[in-house]
Each structure stands twice: as C-alpha cells, then as structure tokens.
Design a protein around this motif. Structure first.
Motif, PDB file in Angstrom:
ATOM      1  N   UNK A 420      17.027  29.580  -8.894  1.00  0.00           N
ATOM      2  CA  UNK A 420      16.881  28.128  -8.957  1.00  0.00           C
ATOM      3  C   UNK A 420      17.897  27.536  -9.925  1.00  0.00           C
ATOM      4  N   UNK A 421      19.188  27.614  -9.574  1.00  0.00           N
ATOM      5  CA  UNK A 421      20.204  27.022 -10.450  1.00  0.00           C
ATOM      6  C   UNK A 421      20.007  25.515 -10.562  1.00  0.00           C
ATOM      7  N   UNK A 453      27.639  16.518  -5.035  1.00  0.00           N
ATOM      8  CA  UNK A 453      26.560  17.481  -5.237  1.00  0.00           C
ATOM      9  C   UNK A 453      27.094  18.694  -5.991  1.00  0.00           C
ATOM     10  N   UNK A 454      26.477  19.013  -7.116  1.00  0.00           N
ATOM     11  CA  UNK A 454      26.882  20.182  -7.904  1.00  0.00           C
ATOM     12  C   UNK A 454      25.744  21.200  -7.926  1.00  0.00           C
ATOM     13  N   UNK A 455      26.063  22.431  -7.517  1.00  0.00           N
ATOM     14  CA  UNK A 455      25.114  23.544  -7.504  1.00  0.00           C
ATOM     15  C   UNK A 455      25.596  24.560  -8.534  1.00  0.00           C
ATOM     16  N   UNK A 456      24.893  24.679  -9.657  1.00  0.00           N
ATOM     17  CA  UNK A 456      25.378  25.459 -10.803  1.00  0.00           C
ATOM     18  C   UNK A 456      25.000  26.937 -10.709  1.00  0.00           C
ATOM     19  N   UNK A 457      25.584  27.609  -9.730  1.00  0.00           N
ATOM     20  CA  UNK A 457      25.311  29.025  -9.593  1.00  0.00           C
ATOM     21  C   UNK A 457      25.911  29.563  -8.314  1.00  0.00           C
ATOM     22  N   UNK A 458      25.873  30.880  -8.115  1.00  0.00           N
ATOM     23  CA  UNK A 458      26.364  31.468  -6.861  1.00  0.00           C
ATOM     24  C   UNK A 458      25.467  31.056  -5.704  1.00  0.00           C
ATOM     25  N   UNK A 459      26.035  30.980  -4.521  1.00  0.00           N
ATOM     26  CA  UNK A 459      25.266  30.644  -3.316  1.00  0.00           C
ATOM     27  C   UNK A 459      25.032  31.944  -2.550  1.00  0.00           C
ATOM     28  N   UNK A 460      23.867  32.543  -2.769  1.00  0.00           N
ATOM     29  CA  UNK A 460      23.561  33.853  -2.204  1.00  0.00           C
ATOM     30  C   UNK A 460      22.162  33.830  -1.593  1.00  0.00           C
ATOM     31  N   UNK A 461      21.763  34.971  -1.058  1.00  0.00           N
ATOM     32  CA  UNK A 461      20.571  35.027  -0.217  1.00  0.00           C
ATOM     33  C   UNK A 461      19.300  34.535  -0.898  1.00  0.00           C
TER      34      UNK A 461
END
Length: 574
Positions: A420-421, A453-461
């Motif tokens: 949950x980044x 939109x900023x997603x602060x982390x890797x985008x993984x499963x």
C-alpha cells in the motif's frame, strides 16, 4: 593468490600487512576485551545451560576465526545474551535433562547455524542485515532482557526448582518468596553494589570482574559455601580439544528452524555493531564476507566444545575504547582467554552462582532500550506497537518462537509498506517550482482538466490492485479530467502483473474518454518495454511532468515533432 585471500580471508590480508605501530594499542585492547570476555563468557555460559569453561571455549577460537575471515577491524565475537537465550530455549526441551545430550545438541545447533550462515554468504544474502527493522530488533532485545532478568531471580534468592516458562517460574518464586536464602541474597546484593559503584568510579574497568572477584573472595574468607551459598565448583584447566560433531537426523528437523533464527538474529545484531564502529572509524565492512565469517566462527565453536556465538557489542565497544585498531586485538584477547583457561581456573571454583545471576541481571538491564522505544513512539506509533509485539512474543512464547514472531512482524511490515504505497495527487503551488502534493499544500491547485497521479512504490503483483483502484478513483471525480498523467519516477519496478494492470487501466480510461500518459524514466521504459516486446496500447511517455502537462494543456499540433518535449510512444505488440 592475493585476490583469493582478499576475497575469502580479508582479516588475514590485513594481518599480513600488520604495522608495528599498531602493536601497543592492539595489545591493550586485547587485554581489555579479555577482562570483559572472561566474566561475561562464564555468566552467559550459565544462561545457556553450560558449565563455565564452555563459555570460555566459546570466547577463544571463534575470535581467531573472525580475525582471519571477517572484514571488521574491531568486531569481537563471543557468547551473546540473545543467542544464549535461544540456545537454552531450543535445546533444553530436546535434551530432557541429559547433560551429554544437551552438549551434543548444542554443538549440532552451532554447526547448523554456521552452515546456514556460510550458505547465505554464497547466496549473497548479506542484505538480510537490513531485514529486521530497528523497532523489531529493539523489541526483540527488550524481550530477551526481560526473560534474562526474570530467569535469574531464582539464582539471586537461592530458591531452587523455579524452572519452566518464565511466567510460571516467576509466579512460583513469588509464591515461595519466604524460602529466600539470606546469605545467597546478600551475595547477590553485594555484587549489584560493587557493579553500580564500580560503574561510577571506574567506568573504564569491567565491573563484572570486580563483582565476581569480590564475591569469590567473600566465599573463600567467610566460608559462605559451607553456609549453603552455591558456587561454580571445580573448573577444568586447559584448552578445549577437538570435538567430532555428530549430526542426529532425528533432531535436525527441530534444530534447523532454531539455527535459521540464530543465523538471522545474530547476523543482524552483529552487523549493527560492526557498521556502527566502522562508520565511527572511517572504513567499510562487507556484509556477505561477514556472514561467512560468522558461519566459520560458529562452526569452529562447535568443533571446540563451544556453542553458537554472535557479535558482542560490549566487548567491541571495549576494544574501541581501549584503542584497538586491527584484527590483532581479537587475537590478543583470545590469547589472554587461553592463558586464563590454563592458569586461572582455580579461583573460578569459588565464584558464587548468585554473583553470576547479578551479572546477568545487569547485562539484561543494559539491553533494555526504553529511550529508543520512546523515540519510535513519537515518530510512528504503529512501529512502536510492532516493537512491543516483538517484546511480548519473546516473553510469552520464548526466545526461539520469539524469533519467528520477529520475522513474521518484519514480513508484515514489509508487506504493509510495499503493498500500500502512498498515493498522491499533484498540483502547482504558487512561488514553488515543480509539482507538489495537494494534500500537503492547501494552496496547491491541479492543472485544469488534468490529474497528476503519483504512486510511491514499485508496481508489482501485490499492489497492482491498489494502484488500479486508486488511479480510477482519482480519475472518477465530479470534474471529469481530460487526461491522467502518471509520475513514473517513484515507480522503481514493474512486473508482468503491473504491465497488465497498466493496460487494463488505459483501456478503462479510454472508454471514458480520458487519455492516460506517463512522465519520467522515458528512456528506461522505452528500453525496458522494447526488450520484452510489450507496451500497453501505445502508452505515451514524456520525459518530465512539465513536458506532459504542457503537451496536454496545449493543442497537440504545437508539440508535434518537438525534439525535447515530445512523448516516446510504442505500439502494443502483445
């Protein structure tokens, strides 16, 4: 040849280049370390359930092994409170009171721990030094400290038969408090008094030495052993012989989990100590080499009648304070311990068990770190709660299961942080360059018709669902945007699930009449996707957020062919 030595025996390479100018400081440091290692080794041997000489064996050859294979110039290995507590917790139920079986199982545990450490080094798992977070490690050591202190109450009161779980033993002791043996209690109180006074008046001198020497002298002069005060008894003189460790297949299944936990906790705490002193003295340590060095030292301890060991922070601090400069300080300390085993075991027979209990109580109290726990509480109460849970896990379940609790908490913490980044919507703030979070700046305003939109982390499963839900929610407000820009700089990695999620979100937004683009890491994404032949339906990637906002805020024709501001677009091939 030199390259091979440097790779496998960094300590030996350092010793081969030894400078005469380091001899005096290293000799003084070695004697100072031995002065602490001898009483502490005896006390921790008692904690782990061994005769006193076994603690000295574990403080002898493992030091030599690390001096050859380790990368830290100052780290001192030896018996450690946490490892001793784990040994007692893991081996005692299997030995069922048989002293020979206890020694054999402990040797197997030390050897298995060493093998796991060496394998971890070959697999380059030195990153495990960062696995247990500071709150979890503080909580684990606080739990060990409480367990040690409560476990010594029977020794300092002279009430026997208070074994078993620490809670049951403490309750039993409180019920039988009237059975306290006054001479034993007085010896323990005297040892406490000596350590407290010596700690103030002679801070550079090991207080445990004075306490044990004073208690032994009292027993000898006053005949306290005849009054019922228990002593160590005869301690065999001489160096340990070579032990052929026999692996019992029936016990391996029980010992491997404990060995794995020992490897993790001892390596983590060892690296905290070695990194601290390396930073202070201006050099670097190699975690992978030190993982192997710890493994070799544990194996050496097993083959020389010792038990599992770890980095010793108090003895390392003593070496640094005494001016130790190189690996030779540990060699001098080992030499001093060896001489003590040969010539000084006679007086150890008069050391009362109550004095050892007092030394262990003081060691346990020194492990309690309420100051750091308060700082953690102020910084993040969720992290403080995790630290407290680690403490309760050790106290209620025991040291072995407490390691499992600590590992599970570390995994849960990792999942919580990465699954949950933090998600942010960005905008402009007057007088500040760049784009900033709308939630942190009340005056921030989003570009008209755009969602950044900023997603602060890797985008993984394991967080792709969270990404999809958050992005669609941000694009589904009352003021329908014309485009969504994803800030790709914080997205450090994308797996196949992440790629399919991007593809799905792009299609959903397109069906709503909303364009989706990316910004940042343009070359990296172009190369990454070209290598895999995958691109989510022509997702455009701009070099920066500024370029993306400008392109989407102005007519597309004005940006066509722009060499520095145009997007990198790749058509889907899957």
């Amino acid at each position: 040849m030199h390259h091979i030595l440097r790779r496998w025996t960094p300590g030996l390479v350092s010793l081969l280049r030894y400078r005469r100018s380091d001899l005096g400081p290293d000799l003084r440091a070695g004697l100072a370390v031995a002065a602490v290692a001898i009483p502490v080794g005896i006390a921790y041997s008692e904690l782990a359930g061994f005769r006193p000489e076994v603690g000295l064996y574990s403080s002898l050859f493992p030091l030599v092994a690390y001096a050859i294979f380790g990368s830290s110039r100052q780290l001192v290995l030896g018996p450690d409170a946490a490892t001793c507590a784990v040994i007692a917790s893991a081996v005692a139920p299997l030995a069922a009171g048989d002293a020979a079986a206890y020694a054999a199982l402990s040797a197997q545990l030390a050897l298995l721990t060493g093998v796991i450490c060496i394998l971890a080094s070959f697999l380059r798992l030195g990153v495990m030094a960062d696995f247990l977070s500071k709150p979890i490690l503080v909580g684990f050591l606080n739990g060990i400290a409480i367990t040690i202190v409560l476990g010594q109450l029977g020794k300092i009161t002279g009430i026997s038969g208070t074994g078993g779980h620490v809670f049951h033993a403490t309750f039993d002791l409180l019920v039988r408090i009237g059975e306290t043996h006054p001479p034993t209690l007085l010896v323990a109180l005297g040892a406490f008094g000596v350590m407290l006074v010596a700690g103030r008046l002679l801070p550079s001198f090991p207080a445990a030495v004075l306490a044990m020497a004073g208690a032994a002298l009292a027993v000898l002069l006053l005949g306290l052993d005849l009054a019922g005060v228990k002593t160590l008894g005869a301690v065999p003189a001489g160096l340990p012989g070579l032990l052929l460790v026999r692996i019992d297949p029936a016990a391996v299944a029980e010992l491997v989990p404990a060995a794995g936990g020992l490897a993790l906790v001892s390596f983590t705490s060892m690296m905290l100590t070695s990194r601290s002193f390396a930073s202070k003295n201006g050099y670097e340590v190699d975690p992978d080499k030190d993982f192997a060095a710890l493994g070799v030292a544990n194996a050496v301890s097993a083959f020389t009648h010792g038990f599992a060991i770890s980095g010793a922070d108090s003895r390392t601090a003593m070496s640094d304070a005494a001016g130790g400069r190189t690996h030779a300080a540990a060699l001098f300390a080992a030499l001093a311990v060896g001489l003590a085993l040969i010539f000084l075991t006679g007086p150890l027979a008069f050391v009362p068990v109550a004095a050892l209990g007092a030394v262990l109580v003081m060691a346990g109290v020194s492990l309690v770190d309420l100051t750091t726990l308060r700082l953690i509480w102020r910084a993040d109460r969720a992290e403080a709660a995790i630290s407290i849970l680690a403490t309760l896990g050790v106290v209620t379940l025991g040291a072995t299961q407490g390691i499992l609790v600590a590992v599970v908490l570390a995994l849960l913490r990792f999942v919580r942080l990465t699954a949950r980044p933090r998600v942010e919507i960005l905008g402009r703030v007057e007088g500040m360059p760049g784009f900033h979070s709308l939630s942190r700046h009340e005056s921030a305003t989003a570009p008209h018709g755009l969602v950044i939109f900023r997603f602060n982390g890797p985008l993984v499963f394991f967080n792709a669902g969270h990404f999809r839900h958050a992005l669609l929610a941000a694009a589904g407000g009352e003021a329908k945007p014309t485009a969504v820009i994803i800030d790709l700089l914080p997205v450090t990695a994308v797996d196949v699930t992440g790629l399919f999620t991007l593809k799905e979100v792009t299609e959903v937004l397109r069906a709503r009449g909303v364009e989706m683009v990316g910004a940042g890491r343009q070359t990296e994404w172009r190369n990454w996707m070209a290598e895999r032949g995958f691109n989510p339906d022509g997702l455009s990637i701009y070099p920066t957020l500024r370029h993306a906002v400008k392109a989407l805020s102005e007519p597309a024709a004005e940006n066509a062919g722009s060499p520095d501001g145009g997007p990198s677009e790749m058509k889907a091939s899957s």
